[in-house]
Design an enzyme around this catalytic site. Structure first.
Site, PDB file in Angstrom:
ATOM      1  CE  LYS A   1      -6.620   8.530   7.904  1.00  0.00           C
ATOM      2  NZ  LYS A   1      -7.064   7.328   8.621  1.00  0.00           N
TER       3      LYS A   1
ATOM      4  CG  ASP B   1      -5.692   7.929   4.529  1.00  0.00           C
ATOM      5  OD1 ASP B   1      -6.607   8.494   3.885  1.00  0.00           O
ATOM      6  OD2 ASP B   1      -5.889   6.943   5.265  1.00  0.00           O
TER       7      ASP B   1
ATOM      8  CG  ASP C   1     -10.020   6.968   6.879  1.00  0.00           C
ATOM      9  OD1 ASP C   1      -8.975   7.099   6.211  1.00  0.00           O
ATOM     10  OD2 ASP C   1     -10.021   6.940   8.126  1.00  0.00           O
TER      11      ASP C   1
ATOM     12  CE  LYS D   1      -3.230   2.471   3.066  1.00  0.00           C
ATOM     13  NZ  LYS D   1      -3.910   2.427   4.380  1.00  0.00           N
TER      14      LYS D   1
ATOM     15  NE  ARG E   1     -10.623  -1.699   3.807  1.00  0.00           N
ATOM     16  CZ  ARG E   1     -11.125  -1.907   5.025  1.00  0.00           C
ATOM     17  NH1 ARG E   1     -12.256  -2.590   5.176  1.00  0.00           N
ATOM     18  NH2 ARG E   1     -10.530  -1.423   6.090  1.00  0.00           N
TER      19      ARG E   1
END
Length: 480
Positions: free
Chosen positions: A260, A253, A330, A248, A334
């Protein structure tokens, strides 16, 4: 830091300090420290430090007695910690040249490798962007011993530790400097230096391949996404195995629209630690030269909010044709791994390992000590666990039962990208399993182990570089 070997008697080694391991319950009659042993001041407890000055019988100006704990429990992982802790202790005192003494009970090559790894890992500091003169670092680390395999063991330890530190450097880079394109550039330079093939797929190439899951994450950012591919091809391949490493690479992020909290968001530059580990592992593999081909796939993106960003409720189509309802933006890791796993399979990889800072749930389950490991194949799981044990990188196998797929049901698409509050690390792995399909595969959730919030005696705070050594060992030990 220079690494050298000396096959001299202890008393003839010239250094600013000698590092001497001391076991619990044993007294070392050398160095004039009998009174310290008798009084219990030197007890040999793990990582206990006792510094002697101008000890008799040696040329070194200092002798550092380092507790090794119980002799029956001391292994290569213990040596790695001991060496790293001693280096950090001594460099704080501005020592420049040190020697670690490997007595006969440390004659195995694994101890020499671990000593070098510990020294290099312990000497690492996350201070690249500090401008003062306060930086402290060792100049020379001497391995003092007489085992026949000392040279090869030291070389191997250096390769692994430098690869791990390379990964740590990447993770430490701020996101304004290490963008997805910046990560690709770092991979290209490393590949050119060490003789690997490197290919970088841009947005257009990924669109043609149908990577809607990966590209959906990236659309909110001004930074273009890339899929970095690194390939190692041995001169002569043994068997039909082709190991694929998928990491990843979210260079920052924010959480996207499912944003977040601000507190701690600065650490989200480390959300590419899985990708950095794969780049570091490939650097080591290129030098260690295993007998099987190994390829790495690093999807690199930013996950940002904005007027074009992916929304909760959006549906994307992955490369393998599955449709995904994005419940939470978020849970983006995956989504990018899904297409990378499919691509790796279609590129001919017969066995897969992915690593990702994927879930907070794995930290709740295992804390910061163990990597969460999931596998769809028992033999593949056992290979990875064996490699991790040999390299002292702790991992714990967690369940991957099909019943958990119920948590990922969507009323609008084939699968949802999150499964609610419970079993979050497991449902994330179950999601990825849909894209590994029948290929033997291991998923490593490194969210709890990729980063240290404070210094350890043997390791600086910040990125750890896990699981670089495990992945290199996996490739080197591969048997058909």
């Amino acid at each position: 830091m220079q690494i050298t070997i000396e096959r001299k008697p202890l008393g003839q080694i010239e250094a600013d300090a000698l590092i001497v391991p001391v076991f619990e319950g044993r007294r070392d009659a050398r160095f004039g420290a009998e009174d310290l042993f008798a009084s219990g001041e030197v007890a040999g407890k793990a990582l206990e430090m006792t510094l002697l000055h101008h000890a008799p019988g040696v040329r070194a100006t200092r002798v550092l007695l380092v507790g090794a704990g119980a002799a029956g429990k001391f292994d290569a992982a213990g040596m790695r910690r001991l060496s790293g802790a001693a280096v950090r202790f001594l460099k704080a005192k501005s020592v420049k040249k040190i020697a670690l003494v490997l007595d006969s009970e440390f004659s195995g090559s694994n101890f020499a490798s671990a000593a070098v790894e510990g020294a290099l890992l312990g000497n690492f500091e996350p201070d690249r962007y500090k401008t003062g003169n306060e930086k402290k670092s060792l100049d020379t680390f001497i391995v003092a011993g007489d085992t026949p395999e000392l040279e090869s063991a030291v070389a191997r330890g250096r390769i692994l530790a430098e690869a791990q530190n390379f990964s740590r450097d990447l993770v430490n880079e701020p996101a304004n400097l290490l963008t997805p394109l910046g990560m690709a550039d770092a991979a290209r330079k490393m590949a050119a230096e060490f003789g690997l093939e490197c290919e970088v797929l841009d947005r257009d190439a990924m669109q043609k391949l149908g990577m809607g899951s990966l590209l959906g994450v990236a659309i909110g950012s001004a930074e273009p996404p890339v899929l970095i591919v690194l390939r190692y091809r041995p001169a002569k391949s043994e068997g039909a195995a082709h190991l694929g490493l998928v990491g990843k690479g979210v260079t920052f992020d924010t959480g996207g629209i499912s944003i977040k909290p601000a507190d701690g968001m600065e650490k989200m530059k480390y959300d590419m630690a899985g990708g950095a580990a794969m780049i570091g592992a490939m650097r080591a593999i290129a030098q260690l030269k295993p007998a099987i081909p190994v390829s790495a796939y690093i999807p690199a993106v930013e996950n940002m909010p904005g007027s074009r960003a992916q929304r909760p409720g959006d549906i994307v189509t992955a490369m393998n044709g599955k449709t995904i309802e994005v419940i939470n933006t978020d849970a983006e890791g995956r989504l990018i791994l899904a297409d990378a796993l499919t691509y790796a399979r279609r590129q001919g990889c017969t066995h897969l390992v992915d690593a990702a800072t994927l879930t907070g749930a794995v930290v709740v389950a295992l804390g910061h000590l163990n990597v969460g490991l999931f596998a769809n194949d028992d033999a593949m799981r056992d290979r990875v666990l064996a490699a991790a044990k040999d390299e002292g990188e702790r991992m714990w196998s967690l369940p991957l039962e099909d019943d958990y797929k119920e948590y990922l049901k969507s009323g609008f698409a084939d699968i949802a990208n999150v499964g609610g509050r419970w079993g979050g690390a497991i449902t994330a792995a179950i999601f990825l399993k849909e894209f590994a399909e029948e290929t033997p595969w291991v998923h490593l959730d490194i969210a709890g182990t990729a980063w240290l919030d404070e210094n350890k005696p043997y390791l600086a705070k910040g990125p750890t570089g896990l699981p670089v050594r495990t992945l290199a060992r996996l490739a080197m030990d591969w048997k058909a």
